[in-house]
Design an enzyme around this catalytic site. Structure first.
Site, short mmCIF file in Angstrom:
data_model
loop_
_atom_site.label_atom_id
_atom_site.label_comp_id
_atom_site.label_asym_id
_atom_site.label_seq_id
_atom_site.Cartn_x
_atom_site.Cartn_y
_atom_site.Cartn_z
CB THR A 178 -0.94 0.01 1.22
OG1 THR A 178 -1.77 -1.14 1.17
CG2 THR A 178 -1.82 1.25 1.21
CD GLN A 226 -2.13 5.93 -0.59
OE1 GLN A 226 -2.05 7.13 -0.47
NE2 GLN A 226 -3.26 5.32 -0.95
CB SER A 254 -0.62 -7.11 -2.51
OG SER A 254 -1.68 -6.19 -2.41
CB CYS A 302 -8.79 -9.79 7.17
SG CYS A 302 -7.71 -8.59 7.99
CB THR A 346 13.05 4.88 12.78
OG1 THR A 346 14.06 5.20 11.80
CG2 THR A 346 12.07 3.87 12.19
CB ILE A 376 14.88 4.14 8.53
CG1 ILE A 376 16.25 3.95 7.87
CG2 ILE A 376 14.17 2.79 8.69
CD1 ILE A 376 17.19 3.04 8.64
CG LEU A 389 3.88 0.72 7.05
CD1 LEU A 389 2.79 1.23 6.12
CD2 LEU A 389 5.22 0.71 6.32
N GLY A 390 2.79 -0.56 10.08
CA GLY A 390 2.15 -1.86 10.19
C GLY A 390 2.38 -2.54 11.52
CG HIS A 427 -4.58 -0.25 4.23
ND1 HIS A 427 -4.70 -0.36 2.87
CD2 HIS A 427 -4.43 -1.53 4.68
CE1 HIS A 427 -4.65 -1.63 2.52
NE2 HIS A 427 -4.48 -2.35 3.61
#
Length: 444
Positions: A15, A19, A39, A43, A270, A275, A278-279, A302
């Protein structure tokens, strides 16, 4: 031209790449991932195992060839990043197909390594058929085992999101399902009274639940529990939790926070300004308390991807914090939650009150209606909403989503009275359960 390298090609990694490309047509973007797919809709994997989703390949959103053709992004699967060399902005990468290693330079590095399912050390576990469900490959392994062996029984260790979803889907396949949970209540993030309703639903659907116990021994046909019981188990699903994949960041000297995630600032950066993280492996903040918080769910990843892309393309938007909003289907019930639960509120020493509304999802005279229970916690002094939980047959997600919006907007419990929510008999009542929570709290 900026060179951006991303570690991880699932939800967050793919994602953020898409983006960035949307807002920057010229950047050179490369993704590395050690898995064989990218990707995919993680879920949806329990529902593919249960044949609710008839075509598992529909969970695959794209592939490297399509990503290259449509977005001009290079994706290398079965490639593991072994080391971050921060001094010279290089990565040491291993091609898992050939075993060859090479270096890759970057101007900006984005870490989206996700998390790994935890598997405890248990006597005899090597002789048992043990699975986790964290990836598309994991899903395929479970489905292939069931198709090939026609098992009669399963033990699921852990009664969180994955454990409960797997209980429902394996039961739908005709298996004897036994759910083992270390805590005294299922879905420990909920208040105990809401968890009790889930436990009643499990019992009604003949899922055997064993609380306050863990697996201590296992073999090819059974497991032994810490309470002394022995359960038949043709296979085992381990769903006791997710460990964030922070090893790469740790080796590079990037600080890890108290939640176990990579520490980030308001822009997902960070301590190394080149650097980002995410997630599932990143640490964020709680929207209500401001405390460190790590939420291994799809929505945060996301949103974080968008924030990173905006920062890199010159439009820095600080993150607002996370509520941990989530929803899960458990047979005929839906349960959803947002914000703080009662245990956390008490531990933080916050003075609070609670309002509970038990009613119908929509007009009781309309044939298609269900019972719902809505529970809202709010600050005694400011009357700001701290958190909420809802459980019932339909309309649960709608009510929690309204409360998410209310918390984000800083509304009070009393403001819920004045929300002009849509009404028709198939959908709600003239005074929606959200309104009723506000009215009930008015005199408290």
């Amino acid at each position: 031209m900026s060179k951006i390298v991303i570690v991880g090609a699932v939800g967050g990694g793919a994602t953020v790449a898409g983006q960035i490309r949307f807002y920057d047509k010229n950047a050179e973007i490369t993704i590395f991932d050690r898995d064989s797919t990218m990707s995919y809709a993680a879920c949806g994997t329990p529902y593919a195992i249960g044949n609710v989703i008839e075509d598992p390949s529909s969970l695959l959103m794209t592939d490297p060839q399509q990503f290259k053709k449509e977005r001009n992004i290079n994706v290398f699967l079965k490639h593991e990043v072994l080391e971050i060399q921060r001094d010279n902005k290089q990565l040491l990468v291993k091609d898992l197909n050939t075993g060859k290693q090479f270096t890759e330079s970057y101007d900006t590095l984005i870490l989206a390594p996700g998390g790994s399912a935890m598997v405890p050390e248990i006597e005899g576990l090597d002789s048992a058929k043990v699975f986790v469900l964290r990836s598309y490959d994991d899903m395929q392994k479970i489905s292939k085992f069931i198709d090939a062996n026609n098992p009669a029984s399963c033990v699921i260790s852990g009664a969180g999101f994955i454990g409960l979803e797997m209980a429902e889907n394996l039961k739908a396949l005709g298996l004897k399902v036994q759910l083992v949970h270390k805590s005294g209540q299922v879905m420990s993030i909920l208040d105990s009274d809401i968890s009790q309703l889930i436990e009643a639903e499990l019992q009604a659907n003949e899922v055997q639940l064993f609380k306050e116990t863990v697996i201590t021994k296992a073999d090819s046909a059974s497991v032994e529990l810490s309470n002394g019981m022995r359960l038949q188990a043709d296979f085992i699903i381990m769903s006791i939790g997710i460990k964030p994949n922070t090893e790469l960041a740790e080796k590079a000297g990037l600080p890890i926070g108290e939640t176990g995630g990579i520490m980030t600032n308001e822009f997902m950066q960070t301590i190394d300004p080149s650097i980002f993280a995410l997630g599932d492996a990143s640490e964020n903040t709680d929207m209500v308390t401001g405390d460190p918080k790590r939420i291994p769910l799809a929505w945060p990843a996301h949103r974080q991807a968008f924030l990173i892309a905006q920062y890199l393309t010159g439009n820095a938007i600080p993150k607002k914090g996370l509520l941990g909003t989530s929803v899960v289907k458990i047979f005929s019930l839906t349960v959803a939650m947002t914000g703080l639960n009662e245990r956390t509120i008490k531990n933080k020493g916050i003075s609070y009150k609670t309002v509970i509304h038990r009613g119908n999802s929509n007009a009781g005279y309309y044939p298609d209606h269900a019972k719902i229970t809505l529970k809202v916690h709010y600050d005694s002094a400011s009357r700001k909403i701290l958190g909420a939980q809802c459980i019932g047959g339909k309309g649960v997600d709608k009510r929690i989503d309204v409360l998410v919006t209310a918390i984000y907007a800083g509304l009070t419990i009393d403001d819920l009275q004045a929300l002009e929510l849509s009404y028709a008999p198939p959908y709600s009542s003239p005074k929606d359960p959200i309104n009723m929570a506000g009215y009930k709290a008015f005199s408290k």
